[in-house]
Design an enzyme around this catalytic site. Structure first.
Site, PDB file in Angstrom:
ATOM      1  N   SER A  43       0.842  -1.202   0.000  1.00 25.09           N
ATOM      2  CA  SER A  43       0.000   0.000   0.000  1.00 25.09           C
ATOM      3  C   SER A  43       0.878   1.253   0.000  1.00 25.09           C
ATOM      4  O   SER A  43       0.393   2.347  -0.302  1.00 25.09           O
ATOM      5  CB  SER A  43      -0.932  -0.005   1.220  1.00 25.09           C
ATOM      6  OG  SER A  43      -0.201  -0.225   2.405  1.00 25.09           O
ATOM      7  N   ASP A  84       5.947  -6.820   2.352  1.00 27.74           N
ATOM      8  CA  ASP A  84       5.117  -7.374   1.270  1.00 27.74           C
ATOM      9  C   ASP A  84       5.958  -7.771   0.062  1.00 27.74           C
ATOM     10  O   ASP A  84       6.856  -7.032  -0.350  1.00 27.74           O
ATOM     11  CB  ASP A  84       4.103  -6.315   0.806  1.00 27.74           C
ATOM     12  CG  ASP A  84       2.695  -6.630   1.248  1.00 27.74           C
ATOM     13  OD1 ASP A  84       2.395  -7.805   1.537  1.00 27.74           O
ATOM     14  OD2 ASP A  84       1.888  -5.686   1.304  1.00 27.74           O
ATOM     15  N   LYS A 113       5.059 -11.256   3.234  1.00 30.52           N
ATOM     16  CA  LYS A 113       3.629 -11.534   3.045  1.00 30.52           C
ATOM     17  C   LYS A 113       3.374 -11.611   1.553  1.00 30.52           C
ATOM     18  O   LYS A 113       3.917 -10.808   0.784  1.00 30.52           O
ATOM     19  CB  LYS A 113       2.782 -10.418   3.676  1.00 30.52           C
ATOM     20  CG  LYS A 113       1.286 -10.545   3.358  1.00 30.52           C
ATOM     21  CD  LYS A 113       0.433  -9.683   4.263  1.00 30.52           C
ATOM     22  CE  LYS A 113       0.321  -8.231   3.859  1.00 30.52           C
ATOM     23  NZ  LYS A 113      -0.256  -7.978   2.522  1.00 30.52           N
ATOM     24  N   GLU A 182      -8.688  -9.963   4.307  1.00 32.30           N
ATOM     25  CA  GLU A 182      -9.075  -8.582   3.981  1.00 32.30           C
ATOM     26  C   GLU A 182     -10.485  -8.529   3.407  1.00 32.30           C
ATOM     27  O   GLU A 182     -10.802  -9.251   2.444  1.00 32.30           O
ATOM     28  CB  GLU A 182      -8.069  -7.972   2.986  1.00 32.30           C
ATOM     29  CG  GLU A 182      -8.421  -6.518   2.640  1.00 32.30           C
ATOM     30  CD  GLU A 182      -7.309  -5.723   1.968  1.00 32.30           C
ATOM     31  OE1 GLU A 182      -6.160  -6.218   1.903  1.00 32.30           O
ATOM     32  OE2 GLU A 182      -7.594  -4.600   1.528  1.00 32.30           O
TER      33      GLU A 182
HETATM   34  O1  KIV Z   1      -0.343  -3.375   1.811  1.00 33.01           O
HETATM   35  C1  KIV Z   1      -0.989  -3.331   2.860  1.00 33.01           C
HETATM   36  O2  KIV Z   1      -1.042  -2.297   3.543  1.00 33.01           O
HETATM   37  C2  KIV Z   1      -1.698  -4.524   3.272  1.00 33.01           C
HETATM   38  C3  KIV Z   1      -2.654  -4.404   4.409  1.00 33.01           C
HETATM   39  C4  KIV Z   1      -3.897  -3.749   3.943  1.00 33.01           C
HETATM   40  C5  KIV Z   1      -2.922  -5.706   5.060  1.00 33.01           C
HETATM   41  O3  KIV Z   1      -1.535  -5.548   2.696  1.00 33.01           O
END
Ligand code: KIV
Length: 265
Positions: A43, A84, A113, A182
């Site tokens: 994000s 991520d 993740k 989510e």
């Molecule tokens: O990228 C992000 O902020 C996320 C969250 C919304 C879990 O994956």
């Protein structure tokens, strides 16, 4: 704090908190908080870089932000730091996925993740088998936004529901230490959370998840008009920033800043 502690927290029914973070200065504040986990989410591409989706995040972007957050948290951080894996980085074969995970882990993440499960089961297994803790992410998976047809609640229909349950079970079987859910109806996340041994971390997934995650700028009221139903804002940050900028501007124009107090003699 380690991923083992998170598993213990699930067993002891202690809720887990997670907040996203993208930079060193806010990481320094988070480091002093009681929040359990920090997520450098993709994000960042929307919130910090201004892109209109997370598809613009790259491995270099993610690892640079992970490195900044690592420096801000401090080397001896108690928090689990998750980075991520960005769009496509785990869909172009094992070698490329391993290179991406390595770059993110070397930047300071304790875990990665990645969104979805079908089609990259072997990559998840290989990451886990290589000693890299993996957090799954199912439900609304923003990297698939064009396939999903928009930012919508997932799992309202029976076939989607069944598939989400299977995905969650598969992620646990593949060795993930946790799963982000989510935008999923709360009864479905209750069912998934109660059937897994690993913790679920919800965002827009109701109160029955084992933990909750929010995007920092959203919870601090710093993300403009973005106010989905699931969001609670803990600070009117945008308003406070605006007042501070205007106070500064007024004082400069009135010759009140800097005063003697802020000047070298
Ligand atoms: O990228 C992000 O902020 C996320 C969250 C919304 C879990 O994956």
């Amino acid at each position: 704090m380690s991923i083992l502690k998170l598993l213990a927290m699930k067993k002891e029914e202690q809720p887990i908190s997670m907040v996203t973070c993208y930079d060193a200065w806010s990481a320094k504040i988070l480091a002093k908080s009681s929040v359990d986990c920090v997520l450098v989410g993709d994000s960042v591409s929307m919130v910090v870089h201004g892109f209109d989706s997370t598809l613009s995040a790259t491995v270099d972007m993610m690892s640079n932000h992970v490195a900044a957050v690592t420096r801000g948290l401090g080397a001896s951080t108690e928090k689990v730091l998750v980075g991520d894996m960005p769009f496509m980085s785990f869909r172009k074969g094992k070698k490329e996925a391993m290179r991406a995970a390595e770059q993110i882990m070397r930047a300071g993440a304790h875990a990665v993740k990645l969104e979805g499960v079908w089609g990259h089961e072997k990559i998840i297994s290989h990451l886990v088998g290589s000693g890299i803790p993996v957090q799954g992410h199912i439900g609304l998976t923003p990297q698939s936004i064009h396939a999903l047809g928009g930012y919508k609640v997932q799992g309202r229909h029976e076939d989607q529901r069944e598939d989400l349950i299977k995905q969650a079970e598969q992620l646990e079987e593949l060795g993930c230490f946790s799963v982000v859910l989510e935008c999923v109806p709360k009864e479905l996340s209750r069912l998934i959370s109660s059937s897994l041994n690993i913790p679920t971390i919800g965002i827009g997934a109701g109160p029955y998840c084992d933990g909750q995650v929010l995007v920092m700028q959203d919870m601090l009221g710093l993300n403009g008009e973005f106010k989905p139903k699931f969001l609670k804002t803990y600070l009117e940050g945008g308003q406070k920033y605006l007042e501070a900028f205007n106070d500064f501007d007024k004082e400069v124009k009135a010759h009140h800043f800097p005063s003697d107090k802020e000047s070298y003699q």
